[in-house]
Design a protein around this motif. Sequence first.
Motif, PDB file in Angstrom:
ATOM      1  N   GLN A 169     -39.885 -18.981 -19.288  1.00 39.44           N
ATOM      2  CA  GLN A 169     -40.071 -20.305 -19.860  1.00 39.44           C
ATOM      3  C   GLN A 169     -38.923 -21.243 -19.476  1.00 39.44           C
ATOM      4  OE1 GLN A 169     -40.399 -19.093 -23.975  1.00 39.44           O
ATOM      5  NE2 GLN A 169     -42.568 -19.601 -23.958  1.00 39.44           N
ATOM      6  N   MET A 170     -37.876 -20.702 -18.911  1.00 41.56           N
ATOM      7  CA  MET A 170     -36.727 -21.513 -18.539  1.00 41.56           C
ATOM      8  C   MET A 170     -36.615 -21.564 -17.023  1.00 41.56           C
ATOM      9  SD  MET A 170     -33.867 -20.939 -21.405  1.00 41.56           S
ATOM     10  CE  MET A 170     -32.933 -22.153 -20.564  1.00 41.56           C
ATOM     11  N   ASP A 171     -36.220 -22.685 -16.534  1.00 41.19           N
ATOM     12  CA  ASP A 171     -36.021 -22.860 -15.106  1.00 41.19           C
ATOM     13  C   ASP A 171     -34.568 -22.505 -14.793  1.00 41.19           C
ATOM     14  OD1 ASP A 171     -36.281 -23.518 -12.477  1.00 41.19           O
ATOM     15  OD2 ASP A 171     -36.669 -25.649 -12.827  1.00 41.19           O
ATOM     16  N   ILE A 172     -34.327 -21.260 -14.398  1.00 38.73           N
ATOM     17  CA  ILE A 172     -32.976 -20.752 -14.198  1.00 38.73           C
ATOM     18  C   ILE A 172     -32.441 -21.089 -12.808  1.00 38.73           C
ATOM     19  CG2 ILE A 172     -31.594 -18.632 -14.132  1.00 38.73           C
ATOM     20  CD1 ILE A 172     -33.526 -17.492 -16.234  1.00 38.73           C
ATOM     21  N   GLU A 173     -33.305 -21.270 -11.840  1.00 34.56           N
ATOM     22  CA  GLU A 173     -32.878 -21.488 -10.457  1.00 34.56           C
ATOM     23  C   GLU A 173     -31.914 -22.668 -10.289  1.00 34.56           C
ATOM     24  OE1 GLU A 173     -32.057 -20.741  -6.722  1.00 34.56           O
ATOM     25  OE2 GLU A 173     -33.178 -19.398  -8.039  1.00 34.56           O
ATOM     26  N   TYR A 212     -28.324 -21.531 -11.064  1.00 31.21           N
ATOM     27  CA  TYR A 212     -27.719 -20.742  -9.994  1.00 31.21           C
ATOM     28  C   TYR A 212     -27.385 -21.607  -8.778  1.00 31.21           C
ATOM     29  CZ  TYR A 212     -28.459 -16.202 -12.216  1.00 31.21           C
ATOM     30  OH  TYR A 212     -28.400 -15.120 -13.062  1.00 31.21           O
ATOM     31  N   ALA A 213     -28.258 -22.534  -8.438  1.00 29.88           N
ATOM     32  CA  ALA A 213     -28.027 -23.397  -7.278  1.00 29.88           C
ATOM     33  C   ALA A 213     -26.792 -24.275  -7.494  1.00 29.88           C
ATOM     34  CB  ALA A 213     -29.263 -24.262  -7.011  1.00 29.88           C
ATOM     35  N   GLU A 252     -23.689 -22.193  -7.237  1.00 25.79           N
ATOM     36  CA  GLU A 252     -23.441 -21.818  -5.850  1.00 25.79           C
ATOM     37  C   GLU A 252     -22.683 -22.918  -5.107  1.00 25.79           C
ATOM     38  OE1 GLU A 252     -25.767 -20.380  -1.826  1.00 25.79           O
ATOM     39  OE2 GLU A 252     -26.852 -20.382  -3.720  1.00 25.79           O
ATOM     40  N   LEU A 253     -22.939 -24.171  -5.449  1.00 20.39           N
ATOM     41  CA  LEU A 253     -22.172 -25.262  -4.843  1.00 20.39           C
ATOM     42  C   LEU A 253     -20.685 -25.089  -5.138  1.00 20.39           C
ATOM     43  CD1 LEU A 253     -24.433 -28.343  -5.666  1.00 20.39           C
ATOM     44  CD2 LEU A 253     -24.095 -27.271  -3.421  1.00 20.39           C
ATOM     45  N   ILE A 254     -20.369 -24.738  -6.367  1.00 11.04           N
ATOM     46  CA  ILE A 254     -18.971 -24.522  -6.752  1.00 11.04           C
ATOM     47  C   ILE A 254     -18.419 -23.297  -6.021  1.00 11.04           C
ATOM     48  CG2 ILE A 254     -17.452 -23.908  -8.671  1.00 11.04           C
ATOM     49  CD1 ILE A 254     -19.235 -25.698 -10.416  1.00 11.04           C
ATOM     50  N   ASP A 255     -19.200 -22.221  -5.995  1.00 11.76           N
ATOM     51  CA  ASP A 255     -18.751 -20.997  -5.329  1.00 11.76           C
ATOM     52  C   ASP A 255     -18.405 -21.245  -3.865  1.00 11.76           C
ATOM     53  OD1 ASP A 255     -19.268 -19.671  -7.726  1.00 11.76           O
ATOM     54  OD2 ASP A 255     -21.230 -18.947  -7.065  1.00 11.76           O
ATOM     55  N   ARG A 256     -19.126 -22.140  -3.235  1.00 11.60           N
ATOM     56  CA  ARG A 256     -18.911 -22.423  -1.804  1.00 11.60           C
ATOM     57  C   ARG A 256     -17.893 -23.541  -1.565  1.00 11.60           C
ATOM     58  NH1 ARG A 256     -24.243 -21.393   1.625  1.00 11.60           N
ATOM     59  NH2 ARG A 256     -24.908 -19.494   0.589  1.00 11.60           N
ATOM     60  N   GLY A 257     -17.280 -24.017  -2.658  1.00  7.87           N
ATOM     61  CA  GLY A 257     -16.263 -25.063  -2.512  1.00  7.87           C
ATOM     62  C   GLY A 257     -16.830 -26.450  -2.319  1.00  7.87           C
ATOM     63  N   ARG A 258     -18.077 -26.640  -2.612  1.00  6.14           N
ATOM     64  CA  ARG A 258     -18.735 -27.944  -2.457  1.00  6.14           C
ATOM     65  C   ARG A 258     -18.649 -28.710  -3.782  1.00  6.14           C
ATOM     66  NH1 ARG A 258     -23.854 -25.805   1.084  1.00  6.14           N
ATOM     67  NH2 ARG A 258     -22.617 -25.352   2.937  1.00  6.14           N
ATOM     68  N   TYR A 259     -17.427 -29.028  -4.166  1.00  6.94           N
ATOM     69  CA  TYR A 259     -17.168 -29.613  -5.478  1.00  6.94           C
ATOM     70  C   TYR A 259     -17.750 -31.015  -5.610  1.00  6.94           C
ATOM     71  CZ  TYR A 259     -13.845 -25.756  -5.324  1.00  6.94           C
ATOM     72  OH  TYR A 259     -13.267 -24.531  -5.181  1.00  6.94           O
ATOM     73  N   PHE A 260     -17.633 -31.817  -4.560  1.00  8.55           N
ATOM     74  CA  PHE A 260     -18.184 -33.168  -4.627  1.00  8.55           C
ATOM     75  C   PHE A 260     -19.702 -33.123  -4.786  1.00  8.55           C
ATOM     76  CE2 PHE A 260     -19.859 -37.095  -2.661  1.00  8.55           C
ATOM     77  CZ  PHE A 260     -19.350 -38.008  -3.583  1.00  8.55           C
ATOM     78  N   GLN A 261     -20.356 -32.211  -4.073  1.00 12.03           N
ATOM     79  CA  GLN A 261     -21.812 -32.091  -4.214  1.00 12.03           C
ATOM     80  C   GLN A 261     -22.185 -31.652  -5.628  1.00 12.03           C
ATOM     81  OE1 GLN A 261     -22.668 -29.542  -0.782  1.00 12.03           O
ATOM     82  NE2 GLN A 261     -24.120 -31.136  -0.131  1.00 12.03           N
ATOM     83  N   SER A 262     -21.402 -30.753  -6.220  1.00 10.93           N
ATOM     84  CA  SER A 262     -21.709 -30.327  -7.597  1.00 10.93           C
ATOM     85  C   SER A 262     -21.599 -31.514  -8.538  1.00 10.93           C
ATOM     86  CB  SER A 262     -20.802 -29.178  -8.049  1.00 10.93           C
ATOM     87  OG  SER A 262     -19.469 -29.597  -8.253  1.00 10.93           O
ATOM     88  N   TRP A 263     -20.633 -32.386  -8.291  1.00 10.73           N
ATOM     89  CA  TRP A 263     -20.483 -33.597  -9.108  1.00 10.73           C
ATOM     90  C   TRP A 263     -21.681 -34.527  -8.888  1.00 10.73           C
ATOM     91  CZ3 TRP A 263     -19.912 -38.859  -8.216  1.00 10.73           C
ATOM     92  CH2 TRP A 263     -19.456 -39.615  -9.299  1.00 10.73           C
ATOM     93  N   GLN A 264     -22.106 -34.668  -7.634  1.00 13.15           N
ATOM     94  CA  GLN A 264     -23.253 -35.528  -7.319  1.00 13.15           C
ATOM     95  C   GLN A 264     -24.519 -35.062  -8.031  1.00 13.15           C
ATOM     96  OE1 GLN A 264     -23.029 -35.278  -2.963  1.00 13.15           O
ATOM     97  NE2 GLN A 264     -23.026 -37.520  -2.962  1.00 13.15           N
ATOM     98  N   TYR A 265     -24.710 -33.748  -8.141  1.00 12.25           N
ATOM     99  CA  TYR A 265     -25.919 -33.207  -8.742  1.00 12.25           C
ATOM    100  C   TYR A 265     -25.795 -33.011 -10.251  1.00 12.25           C
ATOM    101  CZ  TYR A 265     -27.697 -32.507  -4.057  1.00 12.25           C
ATOM    102  OH  TYR A 265     -28.146 -32.721  -2.783  1.00 12.25           O
TER     103      TYR A 265
END
Length: 139
Positions: free
Chosen positions: A30-34, A37-38, A41-54
């Motif tokens: 019933q929950m959209d978990i994906e 995780y996505a 994963e942005l944080i895990d890959r060092g994509r901090y600005f993208q995580s902020w954008q999303y």
Amino acid sequence: MRVLAKLLLIVCCVCGAFCTQVYAQTKPQQMDIEPAYAWLELIDRGRYFQSWQYASDHFKQNIDASQWNDVLVGAKASLGDLVSRELSGYGVRDTVAGLPKGNYMVFQFKSEFTHKTLNELLIMTRENNELKTVAYLIQ
């Protein structure tokens, strides 16, 4: 850097009040978990600005992109790389301390990094028909 540490501490204190409660039981399907995780994963890959954008508008109003980057660079230095992450709790809440009444999906993960094992708490809400991060806490 002290200002950023204080900001992260304030966010943790505000949201800490509800973190001790068990989340409302919701079936995983019933929950959209994906999206959770996505986003992590942005944080895990060092994509901090993208995580902020999303992240949600509420998130962006409370921390600008450069501050967010600085907080995550500091956290990454003390935690190390992600080894494993397991969903340990989830639920839907209409109230979260420090946030306006709304519909929030709360995900708790037990996460192991090279230097520490801890809990990550991710709070998301639907914005423009997408799940967006409202808060991210490391406990």
